[in-house]
Design a protein around this motif. Structure first.
Motif, PDB file in Angstrom:
ATOM      1  N   PHE A  73       6.909   2.780  -5.982  1.00 38.32           N
ATOM      2  CA  PHE A  73       7.443   3.387  -4.749  1.00 38.32           C
ATOM      3  C   PHE A  73       8.196   2.383  -3.885  1.00 38.32           C
ATOM      4  N   ASP A  74       8.549   1.250  -4.457  1.00 38.70           N
ATOM      5  CA  ASP A  74       9.380   0.249  -3.782  1.00 38.70           C
ATOM      6  C   ASP A  74       8.885  -0.059  -2.362  1.00 38.70           C
ATOM      7  N   PRO A  75       7.904  -0.943  -2.260  1.00 43.75           N
ATOM      8  CA  PRO A  75       7.297  -1.189  -0.949  1.00 43.75           C
ATOM      9  C   PRO A  75       8.144  -1.996   0.028  1.00 43.75           C
ATOM     10  N   ARG A  76       9.346  -2.425  -0.388  1.00 47.36           N
ATOM     11  CA  ARG A  76      10.146  -3.261   0.511  1.00 47.36           C
ATOM     12  C   ARG A  76      10.429  -2.539   1.830  1.00 47.36           C
ATOM     13  N   ILE A  96      -1.149  -1.305 -10.020  1.00 50.53           N
ATOM     14  CA  ILE A  96       0.025  -2.147  -9.767  1.00 50.53           C
ATOM     15  C   ILE A  96       1.302  -1.378 -10.101  1.00 50.53           C
ATOM     16  N   ARG A  97       1.317  -0.725 -11.256  1.00 48.45           N
ATOM     17  CA  ARG A  97       2.496   0.063 -11.651  1.00 48.45           C
ATOM     18  C   ARG A  97       2.793   1.166 -10.636  1.00 48.45           C
ATOM     19  N   GLU A  98       1.764   1.961 -10.318  1.00 48.10           N
ATOM     20  CA  GLU A  98       1.976   3.101  -9.421  1.00 48.10           C
ATOM     21  C   GLU A  98       2.424   2.629  -8.038  1.00 48.10           C
ATOM     22  N   ILE A 151       0.865  -1.187   0.000  1.00 49.53           N
ATOM     23  CA  ILE A 151       0.000   0.000   0.000  1.00 49.53           C
ATOM     24  C   ILE A 151       0.900   1.235   0.000  1.00 49.53           C
ATOM     25  N   PRO A 152       0.565   2.246  -0.812  1.00 52.59           N
ATOM     26  CA  PRO A 152       1.388   3.462  -0.791  1.00 52.59           C
ATOM     27  C   PRO A 152       1.437   4.045   0.619  1.00 52.59           C
ATOM     28  N   ARG A 153       2.521   4.782   0.908  1.00 50.33           N
ATOM     29  CA  ARG A 153       2.704   5.240   2.281  1.00 50.33           C
ATOM     30  C   ARG A 153       1.970   6.548   2.566  1.00 50.33           C
ATOM     31  N   GLN A 154       1.390   7.133   1.564  1.00 48.74           N
ATOM     32  CA  GLN A 154       0.501   8.286   1.778  1.00 48.74           C
ATOM     33  C   GLN A 154      -0.554   8.316   0.677  1.00 48.74           C
ATOM     34  N   PRO A 155      -1.670   8.995   0.938  1.00 47.58           N
ATOM     35  CA  PRO A 155      -2.687   9.106  -0.110  1.00 47.58           C
ATOM     36  C   PRO A 155      -2.175   9.992  -1.248  1.00 47.58           C
ATOM     37  N   GLY A 156      -2.723   9.809  -2.421  1.00 46.79           N
ATOM     38  CA  GLY A 156      -2.379  10.675  -3.558  1.00 46.79           C
ATOM     39  C   GLY A 156      -1.151  10.213  -4.323  1.00 46.79           C
ATOM     40  N   LEU A 157      -0.284   9.401  -3.691  1.00 50.09           N
ATOM     41  CA  LEU A 157       0.922   8.941  -4.389  1.00 50.09           C
ATOM     42  C   LEU A 157       0.537   8.060  -5.570  1.00 50.09           C
ATOM     43  N   CYS A 158      -0.488   7.230  -5.381  1.00 50.86           N
ATOM     44  CA  CYS A 158      -0.976   6.349  -6.443  1.00 50.86           C
ATOM     45  C   CYS A 158      -2.395   6.786  -6.780  1.00 50.86           C
ATOM     46  N   PRO A 159      -2.504   7.715  -7.736  1.00 46.84           N
ATOM     47  CA  PRO A 159      -3.812   8.310  -8.034  1.00 46.84           C
ATOM     48  C   PRO A 159      -4.864   7.277  -8.443  1.00 46.84           C
ATOM     49  N   PRO A 173       8.481  11.123  -2.215  1.00 47.40           N
ATOM     50  CA  PRO A 173       9.344   9.963  -2.473  1.00 47.40           C
ATOM     51  C   PRO A 173       9.574   9.781  -3.975  1.00 47.40           C
ATOM     52  N   GLN A 174      10.751   9.237  -4.310  1.00 52.27           N
ATOM     53  CA  GLN A 174      11.127   8.999  -5.710  1.00 52.27           C
ATOM     54  C   GLN A 174      10.471   7.722  -6.214  1.00 52.27           C
ATOM     55  N   ALA A 175       9.910   7.788  -7.403  1.00 56.47           N
ATOM     56  CA  ALA A 175       9.334   6.577  -7.996  1.00 56.47           C
ATOM     57  C   ALA A 175      10.391   5.885  -8.852  1.00 56.47           C
ATOM     58  N   LYS A 176      10.398   4.551  -8.837  1.00 55.20           N
ATOM     59  CA  LYS A 176      11.303   3.789  -9.708  1.00 55.20           C
ATOM     60  C   LYS A 176      10.567   3.405 -10.992  1.00 55.20           C
ATOM     61  N   ALA A 177      11.357   3.095 -12.022  1.00 54.33           N
ATOM     62  CA  ALA A 177      10.743   2.618 -13.269  1.00 54.33           C
ATOM     63  C   ALA A 177      10.247   1.188 -13.064  1.00 54.33           C
ATOM     64  N   ILE A 178       9.216   0.819 -13.806  1.00 51.45           N
ATOM     65  CA  ILE A 178       8.647  -0.529 -13.727  1.00 51.45           C
ATOM     66  C   ILE A 178       8.965  -1.270 -15.018  1.00 51.45           C
TER      67      ILE A 178
END
Ligand code: SAH
Length: 216
Positions: free
Chosen positions: A179-182, A173-175, A11-19, A147-152
């Motif tokens: 954000f690298d959930p590890r 899934i992409r969005e 899950i993204p760590r804040q709202p809005g990161l994954c629209p 936070p920086q997004a990585k390429a998928i």
């Protein structure tokens, strides 16, 4: 509420990161009333106040290690958005995509950009007031930068299944994975991680990019 996230991991760590992340808020019968939502259609965003129900019984800690500080530096719980807080309350600013008044369980509030687990109990909904709640000279301490997004990359082993998913699920899934959930503390480039979202089990690896290697 129902959301596209069937487990906490990913899950993204804040709202809005994954629209594209969606939520569907079904009201308890007592509050199931079109009247109670009158006027809300004019608002683009709402605050959702909810329970971190999956971590609530793990209690709280006066200091926490935010992932963005690498997971080894501590800040006060009240200087963080950690789920391990005294009252286990979550607060997320979500986009209003619409209200479904026709559904037999309606009205249902359709939300976007959520960072909330499926099945989360919601306490309240409040409209976002841009004139009061968007200060122009705000600073955000150790979390000043987004936070920086990585390429998928989608590996050939996952390509056909991925392409057959609904467009919105592909975006979620992409969005989310960008954000690298590890967990910050034990990241490994060899390890294969699995995450459940949008009704799928997604397997991925991370180095400079996030590689989706399997999906079912
Ligand atoms: N915007 C909220 C949440 C920030 S923490 C706030 O500031 O209060 C975001 C994390 O909460 C997500 O990454 C997810 O792992 C976790 N989360 C979301 N819903 C949850 C729930 N019902 N129980 C426990 N953790 C949850």
């Amino acid at each position: 509420m129902n959301t596209c996230y069937e487990e906490k991991f990913g899950i993204p760590r804040q709202p809005g990161l994954c629209p594209s992340a969606w939520g569907r808020l079904v009201f308890a019968e007592k509050y199931r009333s079109a009247e109670a939502l009158r006027g809300l259609e004019g608002f683009s965003h709402v605050w959702i106040l909810f329970a971190f129900h999956q971590t609530q019984d793990q209690g709280w800690s006066p200091t926490v290690r935010p992932p963005r500080l690498g997971g080894n530096e501590r800040v006060g719980v009240f200087a963080s958005r950690s789920t391990f807080r005294p009252n286990g309350l979550g607060l997320s600013l979500c986009r209003v995509e619409g209200i479904n008044f026709e559904d037999p369980e309606g009205p249902i509030l359709l939300l976007g950009g959520v960072d909330i687990l499926d099945g989360t109990p919601v306490y309240d909904v409040k409209p976002y007031l841009s004139y009061a709640e968007a200060p122009t000279a705000a600073t955000s301490g150790y979390a000043n930068e987004a936070p920086q997004a990585k390429a998928i990359e989608i590996a050939p082993t996952a390509e056909a299944f991925f392409q057959a998913l609904p467009q919105r699920s592909q975006s979620i899934i992409r969005e989310s994975l960008s954000f690298d959930p590890r967990p910050a503390s034990h990241q490994s480039v060899d390890r294969i991680y699995g995450v459940k979202m949008c009704g799928c089990e997604v397997k991925f690896q991370v180095d400079e990019v996030v590689r989706i290697i399997g999906i079912s």
